[in-house]
Design an enzyme around this catalytic site. Structure first.
Site, mmCIF file in Angstrom:
data_model
loop_
_atom_site.group_PDB
_atom_site.id
_atom_site.type_symbol
_atom_site.label_atom_id
_atom_site.label_comp_id
_atom_site.label_asym_id
_atom_site.label_seq_id
_atom_site.Cartn_x
_atom_site.Cartn_y
_atom_site.Cartn_z
ATOM 1 N N THR A 32 0.744 -0.996 -0.088
ATOM 2 C CA THR A 32 0.098 0.014 0.019
ATOM 3 C C THR A 32 0.752 1.228 0.101
ATOM 4 O OG1 THR A 32 -0.151 0.143 2.438
ATOM 5 C CG2 THR A 32 -1.761 -1.105 1.322
ATOM 6 N N CYS A 36 1.847 2.764 9.333
ATOM 7 C CA CYS A 36 0.836 2.800 10.319
ATOM 8 C C CYS A 36 1.101 2.683 11.961
ATOM 9 C CB CYS A 36 -0.341 1.690 10.328
ATOM 10 S SG CYS A 36 -1.205 1.566 8.632
ATOM 11 N N CYS A 40 -3.394 -0.097 14.389
ATOM 12 C CA CYS A 40 -4.088 0.442 13.287
ATOM 13 C C CYS A 40 -5.183 -0.547 13.373
ATOM 14 C CB CYS A 40 -3.180 0.514 12.066
ATOM 15 S SG CYS A 40 -4.199 1.161 10.484
ATOM 16 N N ARG A 43 -7.184 -3.910 8.298
ATOM 17 C CA ARG A 43 -6.812 -5.329 8.178
ATOM 18 C C ARG A 43 -5.274 -5.694 8.386
ATOM 19 N NH1 ARG A 43 -8.038 -8.790 2.738
ATOM 20 N NH2 ARG A 43 -6.966 -10.839 3.321
ATOM 21 N N ARG A 65 4.027 6.962 3.016
ATOM 22 C CA ARG A 65 3.298 7.941 3.365
ATOM 23 C C ARG A 65 2.329 7.417 4.849
ATOM 24 N NH1 ARG A 65 -1.946 7.246 2.179
ATOM 25 N NH2 ARG A 65 -2.228 5.863 0.526
ATOM 26 N N CYS A 67 -0.574 6.715 7.302
ATOM 27 C CA CYS A 67 -1.985 6.292 7.169
ATOM 28 C C CYS A 67 -2.921 7.428 7.784
ATOM 29 C CB CYS A 67 -1.997 5.147 8.037
ATOM 30 S SG CYS A 67 -3.816 4.537 8.233
ATOM 31 N N CYS A 70 -5.436 5.574 10.857
ATOM 32 C CA CYS A 70 -4.964 5.701 12.349
ATOM 33 C C CYS A 70 -4.121 6.691 12.670
ATOM 34 C CB CYS A 70 -4.036 4.153 12.419
ATOM 35 S SG CYS A 70 -2.590 4.334 11.517
#
Length: 493
Positions: A32, A36, A40, A43, A65, A67, A70
């Protein structure tokens, strides 16, 4: 950090969404491109797709980058930087206090006694990024908080967060959050109500955290003109790099492990330093689980820890101020120390206009070194100690800022005539945030130790590495009126 960032251990924390590890490390997901916090709610990614970084700056440096679900930057900071005393930890404390914005990387390196190249090598070797990247991540965090919680113009936010230009601010926000400042503001969850001229922020802590207890302790020591306590909110004047500020601190209205801070700044660019100093004053970045595990395993302290889990060490936002106040408090009552300290305030910087009963910032070392202390009510010996301490601090012979070497500072304090082991230890405990300090000869501690069947000599080495927190439990046993929660009596009582 190598043990902490063991891949298997970190992944277990992520799979269990364990909030205790928030702030200790971040989880970067290759599929992705985001990073996080461990807790978080998204999933859980496959183990083969994750990497772990000790700082958000390192994750950003690797191309990830933050999240937006969260918000990994909206967590307490790593407690490691307050516990450790090495140069990397000292650098992290100074960066959090805004040293790079004030004096650049050369100033940071000089303050630590290293060359820029040496410092860069140490930071990259442990954290994966240098000082500039760490400062940039701090600015991005401050910017996001302001965009999401205030109605300030975007241009003001750019400079308040420490950016040199609006363009640099825009580029950083896009890179870190994959969105624009305007879009971040549009997605905010609501701006806390506040008075014109005041910024309202939420300062998160690790649970459990009893904000009412910490604020009451600070309020019980409040100095008229400098500090104010109304039974719920603790207010005080902060002496910041670009002028005095006022902060009002109160427990979070939702009962969460957090404190609501209202700030009135002389200049917005002092926001980062103000928040860092408030966090230090409230001990928000501590790891209560680690502390309670050690102290709760001791049969004598176990009932006290059980009665007040997560107890913190309320500190001063300025260690030099605490050093002077510690000298004034030698062999006098809390009320007497407050009175003496209030008489010094005339030498401090006055507010442009009073805020309630608050009128002055605490005088800095230069002002105190040249002040006439004859009307304060001190003995001749005590006056000479305050003057000598202030002059030594003003010359830079004693460093008590967040990047100071704690052992070196202790030795330098003891070299000042009139400062003994108890005073130097109190400066380390409540001024420099050292989590492992014992107060030799403290009468309140002796009374508590006697009720526990222990002695001062034994306690001097007991309860490492969290002796500062043991001190707070024992003080609460001796003087429960200074704490909101009355500690349980030892089983032998």
């Amino acid at each position: 950090m190598s043990e902490l960032l063991d891949h298997e251990r970190c992944y277990r924390a992520v799979a269990g969404r364990d909030a205790r590890f928030d702030g200790w490390f971040v989880t970067a997901v290759r599929t992705t491109g985001i990073y996080c916090r461990p807790s978080c709610p998204a999933r859980t990614p496959l183990v083969r797709n994750v990497s772990f970084f000790s700082t958000a700056a390192a994750a950003q440096g690797a191309g990830y980058r933050a999240c937006r679900r969260c918000r990994p930057d909206a967590v307490p900071g790593s407690p490691e930087w307050d516990v450790r005393a090495d140069v990397v930890a000292r650098a992290m404390r100074l960066i959090a206090d805004g040293e790079i914005e004030r004096s650049g990387v050369p100033g940071l390196a000089s303050r630590l006694g290293y060359s820029e190249r040496q410092l860069h090598r140490l930071l990259v070797g442990e954290l994966g990024v240098g000082a500039l990247a760490l400062a940039r991540a701090r600015r991005a965090q401050t910017a996001r908080v302001l965009l999401e919680t205030t109605g300030l113009p975007v241009t003001d936010i750019a400079f308040a967060a420490g950016f040199a230009s609006v363009r640099q601010f825009n580029d950083t926000v896009r890179e870190v959050f994959a969105t624009t400042p305007t879009e971040l503001r549009r997605a905010r969850r609501g701006t806390p109500a506040g008075q014109p001229g005041w910024l309202t922020l939420r300062l998160a802590a690790r649970a459990p955290y009893a904000a009412d207890e910490v604020l009451l302790f600070l309020g019980a020591h409040a100095v008229p003109g400098l500090e104010e306590w109304d039974g719920t909110t603790f207010s005080r004047v902060l002496d910041l790099p670009h002028g005095p500020a006022v902060v009002r601190l109160s427990p979070s209205a939702d009962g969460a492990a957090a404190v609501t801070a209202q700030l009135r700044l002389t200049e917005l660019r002092d926001l980062g330093a103000a928040v860092t100093r408030c966090r230090r004053m409230l001990d928000l970045d501590a790891d209560p689980a680690a502390v309670d595990d050690v102290l709760g395993a001791d049969a004598a302290l176990a009932p006290l820890v059980a009665a007040a889990p997560g107890r913190r060490v309320p500190a001063s936002p300025d260690a030099a101020e605490l050093a002077v106040r510690a000298v004034l408090g030698q062999q006098v009552s809390v009320a007497g120390a407050r009175t003496l300290t209030a008489r010094l305030l005339a030498a401090g910087t006055p507010l442009a206009e009073p805020v309630g009963s608050l009128t002055h910032a605490f005088p800095g070392p230069a002002a105190l070194a040249g002040a006439d202390l004859g009307a304060v009510g001190l003995t001749g010996t005590r006056r000479r100690t305050v003057t000598a301490l202030a002059a030594t601090l003003d010359r830079g012979d004693i460093a008590l800022d967040p990047g100071a070497d704690r052992e070196e500072a202790g030795r330098a304090l003891l070299a000042v005539p009139g400062i003994g082991p108890w005073t130097a230890a109190l400066v380390a405990l409540r001024g420099m945030g050292d989590p492992d300090v014992w107060l030799p000869g403290d009468l309140a501690l002796r009374r508590s130790l006697a009720s526990l069947g222990s002695s001062d000599a034994e306690a001097a080495t007991r309860w490492r590495p969290w002796r500062s927190y043991a001190v707070m439990h024992l003080w609460a046993l001796a003087a429960p009126s200074l704490f909101t929660r009355t500690p349980a009596l030892p089983r032998s009582a």
